[in-house]
Design an enzyme around this catalytic site. Structure first.
Site, mmCIF file in Angstrom:
data_model
loop_
_atom_site.group_PDB
_atom_site.id
_atom_site.type_symbol
_atom_site.label_atom_id
_atom_site.label_comp_id
_atom_site.label_asym_id
_atom_site.label_seq_id
_atom_site.Cartn_x
_atom_site.Cartn_y
_atom_site.Cartn_z
ATOM 1 N N LYS A 64 2.300 2.353 -2.500
ATOM 2 C CA LYS A 64 2.318 2.360 -1.036
ATOM 3 C C LYS A 64 3.629 1.863 -0.523
ATOM 4 O O LYS A 64 4.279 1.078 -1.210
ATOM 5 C CB LYS A 64 1.159 1.526 -0.481
ATOM 6 C CG LYS A 64 1.294 0.024 -0.740
ATOM 7 C CD LYS A 64 0.112 -0.737 -0.263
ATOM 8 C CE LYS A 64 0.242 -1.154 1.191
ATOM 9 N NZ LYS A 64 -0.659 -2.251 1.529
ATOM 10 N N LYS A 104 4.041 -1.891 -4.396
ATOM 11 C CA LYS A 104 3.866 -2.127 -2.963
ATOM 12 C C LYS A 104 5.188 -2.624 -2.414
ATOM 13 O O LYS A 104 5.606 -3.744 -2.692
ATOM 14 C CB LYS A 104 2.777 -3.186 -2.777
ATOM 15 C CG LYS A 104 2.514 -3.558 -1.340
ATOM 16 C CD LYS A 104 1.324 -4.497 -1.244
ATOM 17 C CE LYS A 104 1.065 -4.885 0.197
ATOM 18 N NZ LYS A 104 -0.064 -5.822 0.309
#
Ligand code: PBG
Ligand code: ZN
Length: 339
Positions: free
Chosen positions: A261, A208
């Site tokens: 992500k 992330k």
């Protein structure tokens, strides 16, 4: 008898002409026939913002079509999603009240456990995943416990364990830790197993990045950090090898699925993780990616459906098995309208 040399005509025929890849692109039937990937609805996960209280669906300004729902609206919503062909949802909650610890995050009657129960009742076949973090529950908006301006790792693990148990008890199929604390997957796995939730799976936000594309989400969740930023726990976008170490750690710690992500800025990581690991891989097409495509579509800069489906197949090509996307309902509708 010595063999004669090849006749010149045959030698010429053996020399291949140009590679003619256009042969299989001639018609829609041929193109569909050799298509390697599709924007399949069954692989999509629809994120849902759950708001405290009893107010009606509240639109998220920067995300057209996306609302924050009170628990009492989730039963009907879940029924609609199931009938549209959506197979799974990822729930984001928020504190009914916020405090320095984020303690409402592990209340058994907090918005996420209540939402899980309501959705499960209305649509028992829907896979329910829950985001496990503290930032929407803390007054300072950080994902962990803060002391003297520093986000502390190990004290946060204990709280994340409590959150995971509260969600599992309510019936979540999958918990998805997103705080980016070291050891969070191992700790949650251990905590779940010890409390009788060995069947609850972990979808780890493994890679992330500290990204500019989370802005609309933070507006929806009112979870922007009150001071500083998240760069002491989220990954530096300049780094890919470090991201692979995060993925490695989460796989080793027992993650059932690992996620990267933002999605479109992580295609390299998906491709590399696909070669290295055999666990299911997920990509999160985040709020800013959604907002950007919606805005461009609304202005006629791009054809929204074509652009969105192109991003989803790119994620599949790179190696994603699952994609979390705010477009899930649109994709399902487009498939119904004209497959
Ligand atoms: C919270 C969390 C965030 C997202 C998922 N979980 C925001 C953040 O880290 O600030 C981003 C999702 C999105 O932008 O759609 N830890
Ligand atoms: Zn967080």
């Amino acid at each position: 008898m010595p063999r004669r040399s090849e006749p010149p005509a045959r030698a010429a025929a053996a020399r291949p002409g140009p590679v003619r890849l256009r042969r299989l692109r001639r018609t829609p039937a041929l193109r569909d026939w050799i298509a390697e990937t599709d924007a399949e609805v069954r692989r999509l996960v629809y994120p849902i913002f759950v708001r405290p209280g009893r107010g009606g669906p509240a639109p998220v300004r920067s995300m057209p079509g996306i609302h924050r729902y009170a628990v009492r609206d989730l039963g009907p919503l879940a029924g609609e999603l199931a009938s549209e062909g959506i197979r799974s949802v990822l729930l984001f909650g928020a504190g009914r009240s916020k405090d320095a610890e984020g303690s409402d995050a592990w209340s058994p009657d907090g918005v996420v456990p209540s939402a899980v129960r309501a959705i499960h009742r209305a649509a028992p076949g829907l896979v329910i995943a829950t985001d496990v973090c503290l930032c929407a529950y803390t007054t300072h908006g950080h994902c962990g416990v803060v002391r003297r301006g520093v986000v502390l790792n190990d004290p946060t693990l204990e709280r994340l364990g409590r959150v995971a148990i509260a969600h599992a008890r309510a019936g979540a199929d999958i918990v998805a830790p997103s705080a980016m604390m070291d050891g969070q997957v191992a700790r949650i796995r251990e905590t779940l197993d010890r409390s009788g939730h060995a069947e609850t799976a972990i979808l780890a936000y493994a890679s992330k990045h500290a990204s500019a594309f989370y802005g609309p989400f933070r507006e929806a969740e009112q979870s922007a950090p009150a001071f500083g930023d998240r760069r002491t726990y989220q990954l530096d976008p300049r780094n890919a090898r470090e991201a692979l170490r995060e993925i490695e750690a989460d796989v080793t710690e027992g993650a059932d699925i690992v996620m990267v992500k933002p999605a479109l800025t992580s295609l390299d990581l998906l491709a590399r993780a696909r070669l290295r690991y055999d666990v299911p891989l997920a990509a999160f097409q985040v709020s800013g990616e959604y907002a950007m495509l919606k805005a461009a579509g609304a202005r006629g800069v791009v054809d929204e459906r074509a652009a969105v489906e192109e991003t989803l197949v790119a994620l599949r090509r790179a190696g994603a098995d699952l994609t979390v996307t705010y477009f899930a309902r649109d994709v399902a509708r487009w498939a119904r309208e004209a497959p």
